[in-house]
Design a protein around this motif. Sequence first.
Motif, PDB file in Angstrom:
ATOM      1  N   SER A 130       0.836  -1.099  -0.167  1.00  0.00           N
ATOM      2  CA  SER A 130      -0.120  -0.012  -0.090  1.00  0.00           C
ATOM      3  C   SER A 130       0.802   1.446   0.032  1.00  0.00           C
ATOM      4  CB  SER A 130      -1.018  -0.040   1.218  1.00  0.00           C
ATOM      5  OG  SER A 130      -1.974  -0.880   0.855  1.00  0.00           O
ATOM      6  N   PRO A 131       1.882   1.604   0.866  1.00  0.00           N
ATOM      7  CA  PRO A 131       2.559   2.567   0.850  1.00  0.00           C
ATOM      8  C   PRO A 131       3.463   2.791  -0.234  1.00  0.00           C
ATOM      9  CG  PRO A 131       3.607   1.135   2.518  1.00  0.00           C
ATOM     10  CD  PRO A 131       2.203   0.376   2.101  1.00  0.00           C
ATOM     11  N   ILE A 132       3.993   1.600  -0.824  1.00  0.00           N
ATOM     12  CA  ILE A 132       4.776   1.582  -2.222  1.00  0.00           C
ATOM     13  C   ILE A 132       3.831   2.100  -3.139  1.00  0.00           C
ATOM     14  CG2 ILE A 132       5.994   0.269  -3.714  1.00  0.00           C
ATOM     15  CD1 ILE A 132       6.538  -1.691  -1.455  1.00  0.00           C
ATOM     16  N   VAL A 133       2.733   1.749  -3.303  1.00  0.00           N
ATOM     17  CA  VAL A 133       1.847   2.058  -4.300  1.00  0.00           C
ATOM     18  C   VAL A 133       1.425   3.867  -4.238  1.00  0.00           C
ATOM     19  CG1 VAL A 133      -0.535   1.987  -5.294  1.00  0.00           C
ATOM     20  CG2 VAL A 133       0.779  -0.077  -4.718  1.00  0.00           C
ATOM     21  N   LEU A 134       1.334   4.111  -2.810  1.00  0.00           N
ATOM     22  CA  LEU A 134       0.900   5.449  -2.701  1.00  0.00           C
ATOM     23  C   LEU A 134       2.037   6.268  -3.088  1.00  0.00           C
ATOM     24  CD1 LEU A 134      -1.053   5.250   0.568  1.00  0.00           C
ATOM     25  CD2 LEU A 134      -1.855   5.661  -1.624  1.00  0.00           C
ATOM     26  N   ILE A 135       3.195   5.949  -2.848  1.00  0.00           N
ATOM     27  CA  ILE A 135       4.354   6.869  -3.224  1.00  0.00           C
ATOM     28  C   ILE A 135       4.820   6.668  -4.724  1.00  0.00           C
ATOM     29  CG2 ILE A 135       7.003   6.912  -2.814  1.00  0.00           C
ATOM     30  CD1 ILE A 135       6.095   5.928  -0.030  1.00  0.00           C
ATOM     31  N   PHE A 136       4.721   5.508  -5.240  1.00  0.00           N
ATOM     32  CA  PHE A 136       5.367   5.320  -6.572  1.00  0.00           C
ATOM     33  C   PHE A 136       4.207   5.640  -7.695  1.00  0.00           C
ATOM     34  CE2 PHE A 136       8.732   3.286  -4.027  1.00  0.00           C
ATOM     35  CZ  PHE A 136       9.984   4.008  -4.579  1.00  0.00           C
ATOM     36  N   VAL A 137       3.245   5.209  -7.419  1.00  0.00           N
ATOM     37  CA  VAL A 137       2.189   5.414  -8.531  1.00  0.00           C
ATOM     38  C   VAL A 137       2.054   7.027  -8.968  1.00  0.00           C
ATOM     39  CG1 VAL A 137      -0.158   5.583  -9.336  1.00  0.00           C
ATOM     40  CG2 VAL A 137       0.883   3.571  -8.411  1.00  0.00           C
ATOM     41  N   PRO A 138       2.163   7.947  -8.014  1.00  0.00           N
ATOM     42  CA  PRO A 138       2.112   9.540  -8.232  1.00  0.00           C
ATOM     43  C   PRO A 138       3.228   9.800  -9.008  1.00  0.00           C
ATOM     44  CG  PRO A 138       1.004   9.159  -6.243  1.00  0.00           C
ATOM     45  CD  PRO A 138       1.735   7.713  -6.761  1.00  0.00           C
ATOM     46  N   ILE A 139       4.346   9.339  -8.534  1.00  0.00           N
ATOM     47  CA  ILE A 139       5.595   9.812  -9.007  1.00  0.00           C
ATOM     48  C   ILE A 139       5.520   9.354 -10.592  1.00  0.00           C
ATOM     49  CG2 ILE A 139       8.130   9.515  -9.109  1.00  0.00           C
ATOM     50  CD1 ILE A 139       7.903   9.086  -6.094  1.00  0.00           C
ATOM     51  N   LEU A 140       5.264   8.033 -10.760  1.00  0.00           N
ATOM     52  CA  LEU A 140       5.493   7.447 -12.278  1.00  0.00           C
ATOM     53  C   LEU A 140       4.299   8.418 -12.896  1.00  0.00           C
ATOM     54  CD1 LEU A 140       6.506   5.326 -14.211  1.00  0.00           C
ATOM     55  CD2 LEU A 140       4.628   3.701 -13.374  1.00  0.00           C
ATOM     56  N   THR A 141       3.197   8.687 -12.482  1.00  0.00           N
ATOM     57  CA  THR A 141       2.272   9.180 -13.080  1.00  0.00           C
ATOM     58  C   THR A 141       2.734  10.807 -13.627  1.00  0.00           C
ATOM     59  OG1 THR A 141       0.311   8.218 -12.026  1.00  0.00           O
ATOM     60  CG2 THR A 141       0.000  10.335 -13.047  1.00  0.00           C
ATOM     61  N   TRP A 142       3.389  11.529 -12.515  1.00  0.00           N
ATOM     62  CA  TRP A 142       4.077  12.690 -12.929  1.00  0.00           C
ATOM     63  C   TRP A 142       5.268  12.605 -14.075  1.00  0.00           C
ATOM     64  CZ3 TRP A 142       3.530  17.806 -12.065  1.00  0.00           C
ATOM     65  CH2 TRP A 142       4.636  18.585 -12.180  1.00  0.00           C
ATOM     66  N   ILE A 143       5.996  11.654 -13.813  1.00  0.00           N
ATOM     67  CA  ILE A 143       6.969  11.352 -15.025  1.00  0.00           C
ATOM     68  C   ILE A 143       6.458  11.344 -16.346  1.00  0.00           C
ATOM     69  CG2 ILE A 143       8.903  10.042 -15.621  1.00  0.00           C
ATOM     70  CD1 ILE A 143       9.595   9.544 -12.651  1.00  0.00           C
ATOM     71  N   VAL A 144       5.346  10.349 -16.437  1.00  0.00           N
ATOM     72  CA  VAL A 144       4.817  10.012 -17.551  1.00  0.00           C
ATOM     73  C   VAL A 144       4.091  11.478 -18.214  1.00  0.00           C
ATOM     74  CG1 VAL A 144       3.038   8.899 -18.818  1.00  0.00           C
ATOM     75  CG2 VAL A 144       4.546   7.441 -17.259  1.00  0.00           C
ATOM     76  N   TYR A 145       3.458  12.170 -17.275  1.00  0.00           N
ATOM     77  CA  TYR A 145       2.727  13.376 -17.792  1.00  0.00           C
ATOM     78  C   TYR A 145       3.847  14.482 -18.380  1.00  0.00           C
ATOM     79  CZ  TYR A 145       0.526  17.831 -17.697  1.00  0.00           C
ATOM     80  OH  TYR A 145       0.110  19.106 -18.238  1.00  0.00           O
ATOM     81  N   GLN A 146       4.814  14.574 -17.661  1.00  0.00           N
ATOM     82  CA  GLN A 146       5.755  15.717 -18.011  1.00  0.00           C
ATOM     83  C   GLN A 146       6.692  15.100 -19.149  1.00  0.00           C
ATOM     84  OE1 GLN A 146       6.530  18.676 -16.767  1.00  0.00           O
ATOM     85  NE2 GLN A 146       4.982  18.245 -15.022  1.00  0.00           N
ATOM     86  N   ARG A 147       6.859  14.022 -19.467  1.00  0.00           N
ATOM     87  CA  ARG A 147       7.713  13.532 -20.509  1.00  0.00           C
ATOM     88  C   ARG A 147       6.928  13.127 -21.835  1.00  0.00           C
ATOM     89  NH1 ARG A 147      12.675  14.871 -20.714  1.00  0.00           N
ATOM     90  NH2 ARG A 147      12.966  13.099 -22.131  1.00  0.00           N
ATOM     91  N   PHE A 148       5.604  12.880 -21.638  1.00  0.00           N
ATOM     92  CA  PHE A 148       4.631  12.607 -22.975  1.00  0.00           C
ATOM     93  C   PHE A 148       3.465  13.359 -23.134  1.00  0.00           C
ATOM     94  CE2 PHE A 148       7.089   8.617 -21.500  1.00  0.00           C
ATOM     95  CZ  PHE A 148       7.893   8.479 -22.504  1.00  0.00           C
ATOM     96  N   PHE A 149       2.970  14.145 -22.053  1.00  0.00           N
ATOM     97  CA  PHE A 149       1.738  14.720 -22.167  1.00  0.00           C
ATOM     98  C   PHE A 149       1.598  16.235 -21.866  1.00  0.00           C
ATOM     99  CE2 PHE A 149       0.666  10.125 -21.556  1.00  0.00           C
ATOM    100  CZ  PHE A 149      -0.021  10.002 -22.714  1.00  0.00           C
ATOM    101  N   HIS A 150       2.728  16.619 -21.309  1.00  0.00           N
ATOM    102  CA  HIS A 150       2.944  18.105 -20.786  1.00  0.00           C
ATOM    103  C   HIS A 150       2.894  18.905 -22.122  1.00  0.00           C
ATOM    104  CE1 HIS A 150       4.568  21.967 -19.386  1.00  0.00           C
ATOM    105  NE2 HIS A 150       3.947  21.698 -18.295  1.00  0.00           N
ATOM    106  N   PRO A 151       2.298  19.999 -22.399  1.00  0.00           N
ATOM    107  CA  PRO A 151       2.396  20.997 -23.523  1.00  0.00           C
ATOM    108  C   PRO A 151       4.147  21.131 -23.804  1.00  0.00           C
ATOM    109  CG  PRO A 151       0.822  22.143 -21.907  1.00  0.00           C
ATOM    110  CD  PRO A 151       1.580  20.899 -21.185  1.00  0.00           C
ATOM    111  N   LEU A 152       4.888  21.043 -23.028  1.00  0.00           N
ATOM    112  CA  LEU A 152       6.170  21.337 -23.392  1.00  0.00           C
ATOM    113  C   LEU A 152       6.999  20.273 -23.684  1.00  0.00           C
ATOM    114  CD1 LEU A 152       7.391  24.111 -20.762  1.00  0.00           C
ATOM    115  CD2 LEU A 152       6.345  24.551 -23.315  1.00  0.00           C
TER     116      LEU A 152
END
Length: 511
Positions: free
Chosen positions: A18-40
């Motif tokens: 549970s804590p691993i998911v709570l920590i790493f899923v948001p981080i992974l989501t952030w990375i994916v967004y910044q690298r592939f979906f962010h306007p920049l």
Amino acid sequence: MPSNLSAGLEPSTTSLWSPIVLIFVPILTWIVYQRFFHPLAKIPGPFFASLTRLWITKHSWDGDMNTTIISLHKKYGPLVRTGPNELSISDITAIKTIYGAGTQFRKSDWYSVWQGHRKFDLFAERDEKIHGQQRRLVSRAYSMEALKDLEPHVNTAVSTFLSKMSSLKSSTIDMGKWTQLFAFDIIGEITFSQSFGFMEAGADDGSFQAIETALKSAAWIGQVPWLYWLHDSLAPYIGTHLGIAARHGSLRATAAREVSARQTRGSDRNDILSKLLATHTEHPQAFDAQALTSMATSNIFAGSDTTAISTRAIIYHLLKNPSRKARLVAELDAARAAGALSSPVSLAEADRLPYLQAVMYEALRLHPAVGMALPRVSPTSGATIAGRFVPAGTVVGANPWVIHRDAGVFGDDVEAFRPERWVEKAAAESEGGGKGGYGDMQRFFFAFGSGARMCLGRNISWMEMSKLIPTLFMHYDLELEEPEKEWETNCWWFVMQKGLHVRLQERTPVS
């Protein structure tokens, strides 16, 4: 039995994951967004810069942003992503869009750290309307015409400098230190009608270290301004632990003390403070006593460092290039022989020396005082820069060290100290040369900023250098103590130098 054992392990396994998911899923989501979906996301740059402001904060702390950003633009092109929502620009066609008159780009929150709680701060004010009103109130005090009235008092400082050089001749001196002592004393002369006495003492009163500490602090914490304001809110309980506080504290106290002393003793000079006091009398609400102190603080804080940095750059590059030094000295000797040069050299005389002017422009091209981007925020409508649409709220900025190395404007040999480029292009333009000539070099000369936000103190700095450099080289032959050794630089907003150790030999000027 196995079934019971498995059932008994399930809660433990779930609680572990549970804590691993709570920590790493948001981080992974952030990375994916910044690298592939962010306007920049499609704009290249360092990997970690796209994810966190720690990348730009670290380089601001390390003091290497000026050279780092040059390398990045060479690698990635005209747009480089330097933060999750920040871009560095090298496309010169964007300069007018971002910094030109009437621009809709406002200064970023990076400047809030510099402004602190000041209501009147020309450098850091982010509201363009307020900035325009404030600049109109004080600009006459900094005009070249106003400063010409103070030239005799600058002559006094130049003479003091020469006297000190005479006492140190035939020895090795730290010319970097002496140029700053000189620049600081000039600020005293033209602002408060009294030198700080640093040249006479051969040392400062601790102000230099206070300024350097404030610069280093503001350079990095400006990248995470929320941290500054958190510290500010906690300061009553935990005390002040950031160097930038010196700009708002000890340096401001020094300015307030000098203002008070100048008012007490009076002066028959029409110095900068007298003009600011007149503005205070005429507009007591718009330009109150706190605003006056803020302007005096800015003179002390920025006026000495920028001029000292630029003066060091001129001397260093001349000494690193003996043939260019020889050409400048020949121009000075010829002018002196023709009766067109006094000592100290006057501003009018310096303006008539084309190679001297070229030397000054070239040194400031290679080593502009500011070595970080001048960050602005894209307007609500967004903007197209270097062929790409930049959405509203994106922080964008151009770095003078990058702009000054545009080969299309300044030539393929942009890393070389070659003052002749200014003389050649000026001559070509006078003969009908077109695009890429002297006008373009002037237009993209970014040492004092650009547009409505151009440095208010540029005339002070140019006058000091125009007088000191030719007077110094007319009277002395200078050589680097270690000609092959490069000096050290640190970029904490200003690119400060250490290691300008020179030997002086007196020479007899042509008469």
